[in-house]
Write a protein that holds these residues in place. Structure first.
Motif, PDB file in Angstrom:
ATOM      1  N   MET A 102       9.212  15.607  18.923  1.00 38.62           N
ATOM      2  CA  MET A 102       8.386  14.841  19.851  1.00 38.62           C
ATOM      3  C   MET A 102       7.098  14.364  19.171  1.00 38.62           C
ATOM      4  SD  MET A 102       7.836  13.474  22.754  1.00 38.62           S
ATOM      5  CE  MET A 102       9.125  14.148  23.803  1.00 38.62           C
ATOM      6  N   LYS A 103       6.501  15.243  18.349  1.00 36.92           N
ATOM      7  CA  LYS A 103       5.270  14.877  17.643  1.00 36.92           C
ATOM      8  C   LYS A 103       5.518  13.692  16.717  1.00 36.92           C
ATOM      9  CE  LYS A 103       0.935  16.048  16.487  1.00 36.92           C
ATOM     10  NZ  LYS A 103      -0.185  16.143  17.437  1.00 36.92           N
ATOM     11  N   ASN A 104       6.660  13.720  16.017  1.00 38.67           N
ATOM     12  CA  ASN A 104       6.990  12.611  15.112  1.00 38.67           C
ATOM     13  C   ASN A 104       7.212  11.314  15.885  1.00 38.67           C
ATOM     14  OD1 ASN A 104       6.847  14.226  12.840  1.00 38.67           O
ATOM     15  ND2 ASN A 104       9.026  14.779  12.908  1.00 38.67           N
ATOM     16  N   PHE A 105       7.862  11.428  17.041  1.00 41.38           N
ATOM     17  CA  PHE A 105       8.107  10.242  17.851  1.00 41.38           C
ATOM     18  C   PHE A 105       6.795   9.626  18.317  1.00 41.38           C
ATOM     19  CE2 PHE A 105       8.452   8.456  22.142  1.00 41.38           C
ATOM     20  CZ  PHE A 105       9.311   7.389  21.887  1.00 41.38           C
ATOM     21  N   ILE A 106       5.869  10.471  18.788  1.00 42.90           N
ATOM     22  CA  ILE A 106       4.569   9.980  19.256  1.00 42.90           C
ATOM     23  C   ILE A 106       3.804   9.331  18.110  1.00 42.90           C
ATOM     24  CG2 ILE A 106       2.321  10.688  20.173  1.00 42.90           C
ATOM     25  CD1 ILE A 106       3.746  12.821  21.796  1.00 42.90           C
ATOM     26  N   THR A 107       3.883   9.943  16.921  1.00 49.37           N
ATOM     27  CA  THR A 107       3.193   9.379  15.758  1.00 49.37           C
ATOM     28  C   THR A 107       3.744   8.004  15.408  1.00 49.37           C
ATOM     29  OG1 THR A 107       2.784  11.604  14.891  1.00 49.37           O
ATOM     30  CG2 THR A 107       2.586   9.766  13.347  1.00 49.37           C
ATOM     31  N   GLN A 108       5.073   7.879  15.385  1.00 47.35           N
ATOM     32  CA  GLN A 108       5.690   6.594  15.069  1.00 47.35           C
ATOM     33  C   GLN A 108       5.375   5.548  16.130  1.00 47.35           C
ATOM     34  OE1 GLN A 108       7.221   5.821  12.197  1.00 47.35           O
ATOM     35  NE2 GLN A 108       6.748   7.918  11.523  1.00 47.35           N
ATOM     36  N   ALA A 109       5.412   5.962  17.397  1.00 41.85           N
ATOM     37  CA  ALA A 109       5.092   5.036  18.486  1.00 41.85           C
ATOM     38  C   ALA A 109       3.640   4.584  18.398  1.00 41.85           C
ATOM     39  CB  ALA A 109       5.358   5.705  19.833  1.00 41.85           C
ATOM     40  N   SER A 110       2.743   5.508  18.029  1.00 41.15           N
ATOM     41  CA  SER A 110       1.324   5.171  17.889  1.00 41.15           C
ATOM     42  C   SER A 110       1.120   4.129  16.803  1.00 41.15           C
ATOM     43  CB  SER A 110       0.513   6.433  17.570  1.00 41.15           C
ATOM     44  OG  SER A 110       0.651   7.398  18.580  1.00 41.15           O
ATOM     45  N   ARG A 111       1.816   4.299  15.693  1.00 39.56           N
ATOM     46  CA  ARG A 111       1.708   3.316  14.600  1.00 39.56           C
ATOM     47  C   ARG A 111       2.161   1.934  15.067  1.00 39.56           C
ATOM     48  NH1 ARG A 111       1.036   5.550   9.517  1.00 39.56           N
ATOM     49  NH2 ARG A 111       1.260   7.825   9.381  1.00 39.56           N
ATOM     50  N   ALA A 112       3.238   1.908  15.863  1.00 42.10           N
ATOM     51  CA  ALA A 112       3.765   0.627  16.335  1.00 42.10           C
ATOM     52  C   ALA A 112       2.812  -0.044  17.325  1.00 42.10           C
ATOM     53  CB  ALA A 112       5.127   0.844  16.984  1.00 42.10           C
ATOM     54  N   ILE A 113       2.186   0.745  18.197  1.00 41.29           N
ATOM     55  CA  ILE A 113       1.325   0.181  19.251  1.00 41.29           C
ATOM     56  C   ILE A 113       0.021  -0.358  18.695  1.00 41.29           C
ATOM     57  CG2 ILE A 113      -0.038   0.781  21.301  1.00 41.29           C
ATOM     58  CD1 ILE A 113       2.240   2.761  21.997  1.00 41.29           C
ATOM     59  N   VAL A 114      -0.587   0.352  17.746  1.00 38.46           N
ATOM     60  CA  VAL A 114      -1.910  -0.038  17.266  1.00 38.46           C
ATOM     61  C   VAL A 114      -1.880  -0.634  15.865  1.00 38.46           C
ATOM     62  CG1 VAL A 114      -3.019   1.691  18.715  1.00 38.46           C
ATOM     63  CG2 VAL A 114      -2.423   2.280  16.357  1.00 38.46           C
ATOM     64  N   GLY A 115      -0.703  -0.911  15.337  1.00 40.55           N
ATOM     65  CA  GLY A 115      -0.618  -1.547  14.021  1.00 40.55           C
ATOM     66  C   GLY A 115      -1.199  -2.956  14.050  1.00 40.55           C
ATOM     67  N   LYS A 116      -1.353  -3.550  12.886  1.00 47.46           N
ATOM     68  CA  LYS A 116      -1.971  -4.873  12.808  1.00 47.46           C
ATOM     69  C   LYS A 116      -1.187  -5.914  13.588  1.00 47.46           C
ATOM     70  CE  LYS A 116      -4.359  -4.116   8.410  1.00 47.46           C
ATOM     71  NZ  LYS A 116      -4.550  -4.570   7.005  1.00 47.46           N
ATOM     72  N   LYS A 117       0.141  -5.814  13.567  1.00 45.42           N
ATOM     73  CA  LYS A 117       0.962  -6.726  14.355  1.00 45.42           C
ATOM     74  C   LYS A 117       1.303  -6.132  15.720  1.00 45.42           C
ATOM     75  CE  LYS A 117       3.232  -9.004  10.412  1.00 45.42           C
ATOM     76  NZ  LYS A 117       4.543  -9.279   9.765  1.00 45.42           N
ATOM     77  N   GLY A 118       1.496  -4.824  15.717  1.00 43.95           N
ATOM     78  CA  GLY A 118       1.929  -4.160  16.947  1.00 43.95           C
ATOM     79  C   GLY A 118       0.955  -4.308  18.092  1.00 43.95           C
ATOM     80  N   THR A 160      -0.575   2.338  26.022  1.00 42.61           N
ATOM     81  CA  THR A 160      -0.127   1.155  25.273  1.00 42.61           C
ATOM     82  C   THR A 160      -1.209   0.078  25.237  1.00 42.61           C
ATOM     83  OG1 THR A 160       0.938   0.261  27.276  1.00 42.61           O
ATOM     84  CG2 THR A 160       2.312   1.540  25.768  1.00 42.61           C
ATOM     85  N   LEU A 161      -1.583  -0.434  26.398  1.00 44.51           N
ATOM     86  CA  LEU A 161      -2.551  -1.527  26.453  1.00 44.51           C
ATOM     87  C   LEU A 161      -3.940  -1.082  26.012  1.00 44.51           C
ATOM     88  CD1 LEU A 161      -3.187  -4.450  27.149  1.00 44.51           C
ATOM     89  CD2 LEU A 161      -3.533  -3.733  29.535  1.00 44.51           C
ATOM     90  N   VAL A 162      -4.389   0.079  26.461  1.00 41.47           N
ATOM     91  CA  VAL A 162      -5.743   0.551  26.113  1.00 41.47           C
ATOM     92  C   VAL A 162      -5.890   0.766  24.606  1.00 41.47           C
ATOM     93  CG1 VAL A 162      -7.429   2.405  26.418  1.00 41.47           C
ATOM     94  CG2 VAL A 162      -6.171   1.524  28.385  1.00 41.47           C
ATOM     95  N   PRO A 163      -4.987   1.506  23.944  1.00 39.10           N
ATOM     96  CA  PRO A 163      -5.145   1.655  22.490  1.00 39.10           C
ATOM     97  C   PRO A 163      -5.031   0.324  21.743  1.00 39.10           C
ATOM     98  CG  PRO A 163      -3.071   2.622  23.232  1.00 39.10           C
ATOM     99  CD  PRO A 163      -3.879   2.334  24.448  1.00 39.10           C
ATOM    100  N   ALA A 164      -4.201  -0.591  22.244  1.00 38.03           N
ATOM    101  CA  ALA A 164      -4.101  -1.900  21.598  1.00 38.03           C
ATOM    102  C   ALA A 164      -5.442  -2.637  21.675  1.00 38.03           C
ATOM    103  CB  ALA A 164      -3.003  -2.730  22.253  1.00 38.03           C
ATOM    104  N   LEU A 165      -6.074  -2.609  22.842  1.00 37.40           N
ATOM    105  CA  LEU A 165      -7.375  -3.263  23.010  1.00 37.40           C
ATOM    106  C   LEU A 165      -8.443  -2.585  22.152  1.00 37.40           C
ATOM    107  CD1 LEU A 165      -7.365  -3.839  26.879  1.00 37.40           C
ATOM    108  CD2 LEU A 165      -7.093  -5.566  25.099  1.00 37.40           C
TER     109      LEU A 165
END
Length: 735
Positions: free
Chosen positions: A1-17, A347-352
């Motif tokens: 679960m920790k790995n999944f959250i980490t990967q999802a975090s990278r996708a949400i707040v990445g330069k393109k994500g 999702t939206l808050v970390p992206a902003l």
């Protein structure tokens, strides 16, 4: 679960994500707003809250089928003149009656033909003190309150044209002719208008309050708008989905539910955003790269926000088991809005935040020591090193070092105030929740003073005589609680059915009338057996309230039990500790009873409120329990995280110190949003808002920073039982 959250975090707040995330939200909002209907277009304030199998509802169906002359929603025009109803007033009433017969109002079912009643007979219908006359109009019972409102608006215009004045706006203490519409039709329309007006003012008040609190907390002109944007996005997504579901007949909801949903969304939604923002700010003092800081913050808080959100959603969806329609219909709007808000906050808050970065906190921008040194050197100024406030660390240290004293002090307050719960009186009277100057309530008061309140909502008793010639007028009139019995009416559809109208001695909306009716029901059943009659049905407003009381009491027990089970299971899954689950649920329960007791003291002794709505215990428990566990989870997660590296007492100090500030901010905002409900003119919302706000404040300032840490400290290693893995890590560290 920790790995999944980490990967999802990278996708949400990445330069393109982050841009993809923002684009998805914008596209979703635009699509739903354009393709689906607005939730406000499908509010239904006329839905019968009782199930079809309740005795009063069965009786209503019998009367509708076999006594069609009594079918309809009564609107009682109460005519009043302080110096006495005059001859020209009766003439005007006859003229209005003739007009209504010839040209019907919108949604009109029938009118009493007063124009055909001789003048002497009309005079006999005036109250004994000569001041009041009741004119009855039946509206169609299967139409919306908006259609009934249109009919009453037409009535007002017609009276104005006829009299060249507006008696509906005349003051009760004037010497002019006064008119007020009461009865079920007037009450229904007034209730709808109160909630319609409340919806807009509530939304504005909540937004302003949240904005002001966020400005005071973060002292930034930018940051407060991020949670508001996230909540607004969740609102824009959830409401059209609700509108579509209501239009499709999947769910039903009323204006009251949408009003409370707005408060819940802003209050709880802002909390989730603050959990993430606080951790982001903390990492900005350690990491130069803002993307790394937001990624670490999201990784740390996503699980907590997720389990907190699921706890609230699950508790709210437990309302689906309610048999009472008003409570049942809250489940989906509340649960869906919180679920969407939970997704928005991770999702939206970390992206902003990843887009704005440190400047979100301007002018108090969080920087690392290295960044502060470079900035100071460049500007030739002294270095400003960020120092974390130690206030909550001291609170945590006190609870950890003196657990018994802390537990005793807090429980004296909480248990002491909980004792007042035994004194709480409950009401099922819709009318008493209206402001005193509401037309239907003023009309009811006029009728009560002039005729007796029982005349407003009589009880209908229908016997199936099986063809026997039986007159029970005298026997019914001798029953306790019965003031008067009208002449029996034989059904034109089936002459075996005979209906009696009973006027009660007490206010038909009061608890006393309900108690009297329960005794009447037993006595009527005896009369049926005594005269060997086939069946008996009892209907009317008071009969419906008796059924409401029975169902609400049953629902209260079932819902509270189910919510406790749901919260316990989720805590057990997340914490893997039976002990922690028990005392965390226990603290929420005592927080709820304390809030209910304190709320009663304030309302009853401070504002002279004789009783509170019977729905309040269910509403308040679900919100206090579910939202209280949010703070429980956030606090205990911090303590357990610190416990991996520190002995227990220092871990408690650091855990409370790190989470105390954000929990306080979140709790004050959440309590404030519920407190906005107390500014509305609807007593049930005032009572709910006050008691829930008290519960949130107790959680924020007593339970979470003091009682929970103190119990954890007192239990020591047993606070984690049977989480052997965590205890082993802690023991290794302490050794």
């Amino acid at each position: 679960m920790k790995n999944f959250i980490t990967q999802a975090s990278r996708a949400i707040v990445g330069k393109k994500g982050r841009w993809i995330t923002l684009g998805i939200w914008v596209a979703l909002i635009v699509a739903l707003q354009l393709l689906l209907p607005a939730s406000g277009d499908y509010t239904d304030d006329t839905t019968e809250p009782l199930p079809d199998d309740q005795p009063s509802i069965i009786a209503a169906d019998i009367m509708q089928e076999y006594f069609p002359s009594s079918d309809g929603l009564p609107g009682l025009i109460t005519w009043y003149r302080e110096d006495g109803i005059q001859e020209e007033d009766l003439a005007a009433i006859q003229e209005l009656s003739a007009s209504l017969t010839e040209d019907e109002l919108n949604a009109q079912e029938a009118v009493v033909p007063y124009q055909d009643i001789p003048y002497p007979a009309l005079q006999e219908m005036i109250s004994e003190d000569g001041t009041t006359f009741i004119q009855t109009i039946l509206f169609q019972s299967n139409v919306s309150s908006d259609e009934t409102k249109e009919g009453l608006t037409q009535l007002t215009e017609r009276v104005n044209d006829q009299l060249n004045e507006n008696p509906f706006e005349s003051s009760l203490d004037s010497d002019e002719l006064v008119a007020r519409v009461t009865g079920p039709a007037g009450i229904s329309v007034d209730a709808t208008e109160l909630f319609e007006n409340a919806d807009v003012s509530l939304l504005i008040g909540t937004v302003v309050l949240v904005l002001v609190f966020l400005l005071l907390i973060y002292r930034s002109p930018i940051l407060p708008f991020i949670p508001l944007l996230a909540v607004g996005a969740a609102y824009a997504v959830a409401t059209p989905i609700l509108g579509w579901m209501a239009k499709s007949g999947i769910i039903s909801y009323d204006s009251q539910g949408i009003a409370i949903m707005t408060v819940l969304l802003f209050g709880a939604g802002t909390d989730y955003c603050l959990f993430l923002i606080a951790r982001f700010r903390l990492f900005l003092y350690e990491e130069q790269n803002r993307l790394k800081a937001i990624r670490l913050a999201l990784t740390d808080t996503a699980g907590v926000i997720g389990i907190s959100g699921l706890t609230v959603v699950s508790a709210l969806m437990a309302l689906l088991i309610s048999q009472y329609g008003t409570i049942h219909n809250f489940a989906v709007p509340f649960g869906l809005s919180i679920f969407v808000m939970m997704i928005s906050s991770i999702t939206l808050v970390p992206a902003l935040l990843s887009m704005i970065g440190r400047m979100a906190f301007y002018p108090f921008v969080p920087r690392t020591e290295e960044m502060e040194h470079k900035r100071a050197k460049k500007k030739n100024k002294k270095v400003k090193i960020h120092k974390q406030s130690r206030f909550w660390h001291r609170i945590g240290d006190f609870a950890a070092q003196k657990p018994i004293r802390t537990i005793v002090i807090t429980l004296v307050l909480l248990v002491g105030s909980s004792l007042f719960v035994t004194q709480v009186q409950y009401s099922y009277d819709t009318l008493s929740s209206f402001p005193e100057d509401t037309p239907s309530r003023e009309g009811f008061a006029l009728i009560s003073d002039a005729f007796g309140s029982g005349d407003l909502a009589p009880v209908q008793v229908v016997f199936d005589t099986g063809g026997e010639d039986v007159d029970l007028t005298e026997e019914l009139g001798e029953l306790g609680g019965v003031y008067n019995v009208e002449e029996p009416e034989v059904s034109e559809v089936d002459d075996h059915l005979v209906m009696y109208q009973l006027e009660l001695t007490e206010n038909p909306y009061s608890n006393e009338a309900m108690d009297d009716l329960e005794a009447i029901q037993a006595n009527v059943a005896d009369l049926k057996d005594q005269y060997n009659l086939n069946e008996v049905w009892i209907g009317g407003q008071t009969a419906e309230q008796v059924d409401q009381r029975s169902i609400i009491e049953t629902d209260e027990f079932k819902i509270i039990a189910l919510v406790v089970v749901i919260i316990s299971i989720l805590l057990l899954i997340y914490l893997r500790s039976i002990t922690a689950m028990i005392y965390l649920v226990g603290t929420v329960l005592v927080s709820y009873t304390s809030a209910l007791g304190l709320g009663w003291v304030i309302l009853h002794y401070g504002f002279d409120v004789p009783s509170i709505s019977a729905l309040i215990p269910i509403y308040a428990f679900v919100f206090i329990a579910a939202l209280g566990e949010d703070y429980n989870i956030f606090m205990i997660s911090n303590i357990w995280e610190k416990k991996r590296k520190l002995p227990l007492k220092p871990a408690i100090r650091e855990g409370v110190g790190q989470s105390g500030g954000v929990i306080t901010s979140a709790g004050v905002i959440l309590a404030g949003t519920f407190a906005v409900l107390t500014t509305l003119p609807i007593q049930v919302l005032v009572q709910f808002g006050l008691i829930t706000a008290i519960g949130v404040l107790l959680d924020t300032f007593i339970v979470r920073p003091l009682l929970v840490p103190a119990i954890t400290s007192l239990l020591g290693k047993w606070a984690f039982w049977p989480s052997k893995q965590m205890e082993k890590k802690s023991a290794d560290t302490e050794n």
